[in-house]
Design a protein around this motif. Structure first.
Motif, PDB file in Angstrom:
ATOM      1  N   PRO A   1      47.933   2.816  -5.750  1.00 43.18           N
ATOM      2  CA  PRO A   1      46.941   1.946  -6.385  1.00 43.18           C
ATOM      3  C   PRO A   1      47.601   1.007  -7.399  1.00 43.18           C
ATOM      4  CG  PRO A   1      46.727   4.184  -7.205  1.00 43.18           C
ATOM      5  CD  PRO A   1      47.750   4.209  -6.120  1.00 43.18           C
ATOM      6  N   ILE A   2      46.917  -0.082  -7.697  1.00 44.99           N
ATOM      7  CA  ILE A   2      47.436  -1.090  -8.620  1.00 44.99           C
ATOM      8  C   ILE A   2      46.413  -1.300  -9.728  1.00 44.99           C
ATOM      9  CG2 ILE A   2      48.091  -3.518  -8.845  1.00 44.99           C
ATOM     10  CD1 ILE A   2      48.967  -3.282  -5.861  1.00 44.99           C
ATOM     11  N   HIS A   3      46.887  -1.250 -10.972  1.00 46.37           N
ATOM     12  CA  HIS A   3      46.051  -1.547 -12.128  1.00 46.37           C
ATOM     13  C   HIS A   3      46.259  -3.025 -12.450  1.00 46.37           C
ATOM     14  CE1 HIS A   3      45.276  -1.016 -16.695  1.00 46.37           C
ATOM     15  NE2 HIS A   3      44.170  -1.396 -16.065  1.00 46.37           N
ATOM     16  N   LEU A   4      45.181  -3.787 -12.418  1.00 46.73           N
ATOM     17  CA  LEU A   4      45.212  -5.235 -12.595  1.00 46.73           C
ATOM     18  C   LEU A   4      44.405  -5.603 -13.826  1.00 46.73           C
ATOM     19  CD1 LEU A   4      45.522  -8.216 -11.512  1.00 46.73           C
ATOM     20  CD2 LEU A   4      43.495  -7.750 -10.134  1.00 46.73           C
ATOM     21  N   VAL A   5      44.958  -6.503 -14.668  1.00 49.46           N
ATOM     22  CA  VAL A   5      44.249  -6.962 -15.858  1.00 49.46           C
ATOM     23  C   VAL A   5      44.296  -8.484 -15.903  1.00 49.46           C
ATOM     24  CG1 VAL A   5      44.106  -6.879 -18.381  1.00 49.46           C
ATOM     25  CG2 VAL A   5      44.923  -4.883 -17.128  1.00 49.46           C
ATOM     26  N   PHE A   6      43.116  -9.101 -15.961  1.00 49.12           N
ATOM     27  CA  PHE A   6      42.983 -10.534 -16.198  1.00 49.12           C
ATOM     28  C   PHE A   6      42.577 -10.709 -17.661  1.00 49.12           C
ATOM     29  CE2 PHE A   6      41.699 -10.626 -11.608  1.00 49.12           C
ATOM     30  CZ  PHE A   6      42.694 -11.470 -11.166  1.00 49.12           C
ATOM     31  N   LYS A   7      43.296 -11.530 -18.408  1.00 50.52           N
ATOM     32  CA  LYS A   7      42.982 -11.799 -19.818  1.00 50.52           C
ATOM     33  C   LYS A   7      42.519 -13.237 -19.950  1.00 50.52           C
ATOM     34  CE  LYS A   7      43.658 -10.786 -24.330  1.00 50.52           C
ATOM     35  NZ  LYS A   7      42.769  -9.970 -25.041  1.00 50.52           N
ATOM     36  N   VAL A   8      41.305 -13.433 -20.482  1.00 50.76           N
ATOM     37  CA  VAL A   8      40.704 -14.757 -20.560  1.00 50.76           C
ATOM     38  C   VAL A   8      40.968 -15.388 -21.937  1.00 50.76           C
ATOM     39  CG1 VAL A   8      38.412 -14.108 -21.428  1.00 50.76           C
ATOM     40  CG2 VAL A   8      38.624 -15.990 -19.870  1.00 50.76           C
ATOM     41  N   ASN A   9      41.043 -16.711 -21.965  1.00 51.52           N
ATOM     42  CA  ASN A   9      41.219 -17.459 -23.206  1.00 51.52           C
ATOM     43  C   ASN A   9      39.858 -17.564 -23.888  1.00 51.52           C
ATOM     44  OD1 ASN A   9      41.853 -19.239 -25.234  1.00 51.52           O
ATOM     45  ND2 ASN A   9      42.935 -20.679 -23.909  1.00 51.52           N
ATOM     46  N   LYS A  10      39.707 -16.967 -25.078  1.00 51.74           N
ATOM     47  CA  LYS A  10      38.422 -16.922 -25.769  1.00 51.74           C
ATOM     48  C   LYS A  10      37.932 -18.304 -26.195  1.00 51.74           C
ATOM     49  CE  LYS A  10      39.774 -12.828 -28.058  1.00 51.74           C
ATOM     50  NZ  LYS A  10      39.809 -12.078 -29.306  1.00 51.74           N
ATOM     51  N   PHE A  11      38.845 -19.231 -26.367  1.00 48.05           N
ATOM     52  CA  PHE A  11      38.448 -20.561 -26.810  1.00 48.05           C
ATOM     53  C   PHE A  11      37.847 -21.388 -25.680  1.00 48.05           C
ATOM     54  CE2 PHE A  11      41.904 -19.295 -29.700  1.00 48.05           C
ATOM     55  CZ  PHE A  11      41.161 -19.245 -30.870  1.00 48.05           C
ATOM     56  N   VAL A  12      38.179 -21.062 -24.454  1.00 48.68           N
ATOM     57  CA  VAL A  12      37.629 -21.783 -23.299  1.00 48.68           C
ATOM     58  C   VAL A  12      36.330 -21.122 -22.840  1.00 48.68           C
ATOM     59  CG1 VAL A  12      38.064 -22.485 -20.915  1.00 48.68           C
ATOM     60  CG2 VAL A  12      39.898 -22.587 -22.592  1.00 48.68           C
ATOM     61  N   VAL A  13      36.325 -19.801 -22.787  1.00 49.85           N
ATOM     62  CA  VAL A  13      35.138 -19.047 -22.372  1.00 49.85           C
ATOM     63  C   VAL A  13      34.461 -18.544 -23.641  1.00 49.85           C
ATOM     64  CG1 VAL A  13      34.280 -17.158 -20.935  1.00 49.85           C
ATOM     65  CG2 VAL A  13      36.367 -18.355 -20.298  1.00 49.85           C
ATOM     66  N   LYS A  14      33.584 -19.342 -24.185  1.00 50.34           N
ATOM     67  CA  LYS A  14      32.999 -19.066 -25.503  1.00 50.34           C
ATOM     68  C   LYS A  14      32.103 -17.829 -25.525  1.00 50.34           C
ATOM     69  CE  LYS A  14      33.867 -23.380 -27.483  1.00 50.34           C
ATOM     70  NZ  LYS A  14      35.272 -23.316 -27.620  1.00 50.34           N
ATOM     71  N   ARG A  15      31.279 -17.653 -24.503  1.00 46.15           N
ATOM     72  CA  ARG A  15      30.336 -16.530 -24.505  1.00 46.15           C
ATOM     73  C   ARG A  15      30.976 -15.227 -24.020  1.00 46.15           C
ATOM     74  NH1 ARG A  15      25.835 -18.937 -20.993  1.00 46.15           N
ATOM     75  NH2 ARG A  15      27.652 -19.959 -20.133  1.00 46.15           N
ATOM     76  N   GLY A  16      32.165 -15.293 -23.522  1.00 41.67           N
ATOM     77  CA  GLY A  16      32.844 -14.095 -23.042  1.00 41.67           C
ATOM     78  C   GLY A  16      32.447 -13.726 -21.628  1.00 41.67           C
ATOM     79  N   LEU A  17      33.145 -12.760 -21.080  1.00 42.61           N
ATOM     80  CA  LEU A  17      32.902 -12.334 -19.705  1.00 42.61           C
ATOM     81  C   LEU A  17      31.702 -11.410 -19.570  1.00 42.61           C
ATOM     82  CD1 LEU A  17      36.574 -11.669 -18.579  1.00 42.61           C
ATOM     83  CD2 LEU A  17      35.167 -13.650 -18.071  1.00 42.61           C
ATOM     84  N   ARG A  18      31.190 -10.869 -20.681  1.00 41.55           N
ATOM     85  CA  ARG A  18      30.037  -9.974 -20.622  1.00 41.55           C
ATOM     86  C   ARG A  18      28.712 -10.728 -20.639  1.00 41.55           C
ATOM     87  NH1 ARG A  18      30.777  -4.731 -18.956  1.00 41.55           N
ATOM     88  NH2 ARG A  18      28.797  -4.192 -19.889  1.00 41.55           N
ATOM     89  N   SER A  19      28.750 -12.045 -20.781  1.00 38.12           N
ATOM     90  CA  SER A  19      27.494 -12.799 -20.710  1.00 38.12           C
ATOM     91  C   SER A  19      26.940 -12.632 -19.290  1.00 38.12           C
ATOM     92  CB  SER A  19      27.726 -14.274 -21.031  1.00 38.12           C
ATOM     93  OG  SER A  19      28.417 -14.920 -19.991  1.00 38.12           O
ATOM     94  N   PRO A  20      25.613 -12.660 -19.125  1.00 35.80           N
ATOM     95  CA  PRO A  20      25.040 -12.383 -17.804  1.00 35.80           C
ATOM     96  C   PRO A  20      25.581 -13.280 -16.686  1.00 35.80           C
ATOM     97  CG  PRO A  20      23.331 -12.344 -19.464  1.00 35.80           C
ATOM     98  CD  PRO A  20      24.581 -12.803 -20.149  1.00 35.80           C
ATOM     99  N   ARG A  21      25.751 -14.563 -16.960  1.00 30.68           N
ATOM    100  CA  ARG A  21      26.240 -15.484 -15.929  1.00 30.68           C
ATOM    101  C   ARG A  21      27.676 -15.157 -15.524  1.00 30.68           C
ATOM    102  NH1 ARG A  21      29.266 -20.387 -16.232  1.00 30.68           N
ATOM    103  NH2 ARG A  21      28.959 -21.650 -14.373  1.00 30.68           N
ATOM    104  N   ASN A  22      28.547 -15.002 -16.509  1.00 26.65           N
ATOM    105  CA  ASN A  22      29.954 -14.735 -16.211  1.00 26.65           C
ATOM    106  C   ASN A  22      30.153 -13.356 -15.594  1.00 26.65           C
ATOM    107  OD1 ASN A  22      30.511 -17.244 -17.262  1.00 26.65           O
ATOM    108  ND2 ASN A  22      31.149 -16.460 -19.251  1.00 26.65           N
ATOM    109  N   PHE A  23      29.386 -12.377 -16.054  1.00 23.91           N
ATOM    110  CA  PHE A  23      29.475 -11.026 -15.506  1.00 23.91           C
ATOM    111  C   PHE A  23      29.080 -11.037 -14.027  1.00 23.91           C
ATOM    112  CE2 PHE A  23      28.006  -6.722 -14.645  1.00 23.91           C
ATOM    113  CZ  PHE A  23      28.985  -5.950 -15.244  1.00 23.91           C
TER     114      PHE A  23
END
Length: 182
Positions: free
Chosen positions: A39-61
């Motif tokens: 198995p492979i553990h994969l992590v994507f790290k997002v730039n907080k300044f570009v994605v203001k609402r974060g990945l947990r916002s309903p649309r992005n999630f």
């Protein structure tokens, strides 16, 4: 000169990880180690300044979940477990071929960034959506596999409101681990 046993183990462990902040050092600039057996553990790290609402916002999630589901089926990559945090995503996956895993990484990251910034209809310049290249680590052995699964589950519980602890997975009792999975 012969290397000691500990140095050999460290070298092997470093050869199983790639991306993220490792790219800044000379150790992280080879080919991405991928395995069709482990198995492979994969992590994507997002730039907080570009994605203001974060990945947990309903649309992005919903977008990230739909992309993972769609492209895991398309490239025959099994997503065993995932956790979407405010500024990063953890995925535990398995793939049958190196090329399919690479395509999955490339397409999921690219489609998310393009949809989020609407580069389908207009040209966009500025900061990148992703802070680093995706971090991947080949998980070796059953104990390592269990540790990664527990870590991803703990991240998901913390995103849903469980209080953060500095010790995290160190020293969790069997009862606390069972609670983590309920």
């Amino acid at each position: 000169m012969r290397q000691s046993r500990q140095q050999t183990f460290t070298t092997i462990y470093n050869n199983l990880s790639y991306g993220g902040t490792l790219r800044r050092s000379s150790k992280g600039r080879g080919a991405r180690p991928l395995s069709s057996k482990d198995p492979i553990h994969l992590v994507f790290k997002v730039n907080k300044f570009v994605v203001k609402r974060g990945l947990r916002s309903p649309r992005n999630f919903a977008l990230m979940t739909a992309l993972m589901k769609k492209y895991s089926a398309k490239f025959y990559v099994g997503v065993e477990q995932f956790s979407i945090q405010r500024d990063h995503v953890h995925i535990l996956l398995r793939g049958s071929r190196r090329s399919r895993i690479q395509s999955f990484l490339r397409v999921v990251a690219g489609q998310f960034a393009q949809t989020l910034t609407d580069t389908f209809t207009k040209r966009r310049e500025g900061a990148s959506v992703w802070l680093y290249r995706p971090f991947t680590r080949v998980v070796k052995g059953y104990k390592g596999y269990q540790t990664v699964r527990n870590y991803i589950q703990l991240n998901e519980k913390e995103a849903l409101g469980r209080p953060y602890s500095k010790t995290r997975l160190r020293g969790l009792s069997e009862e606390q681990l069972r609670e983590l999975w309920t």
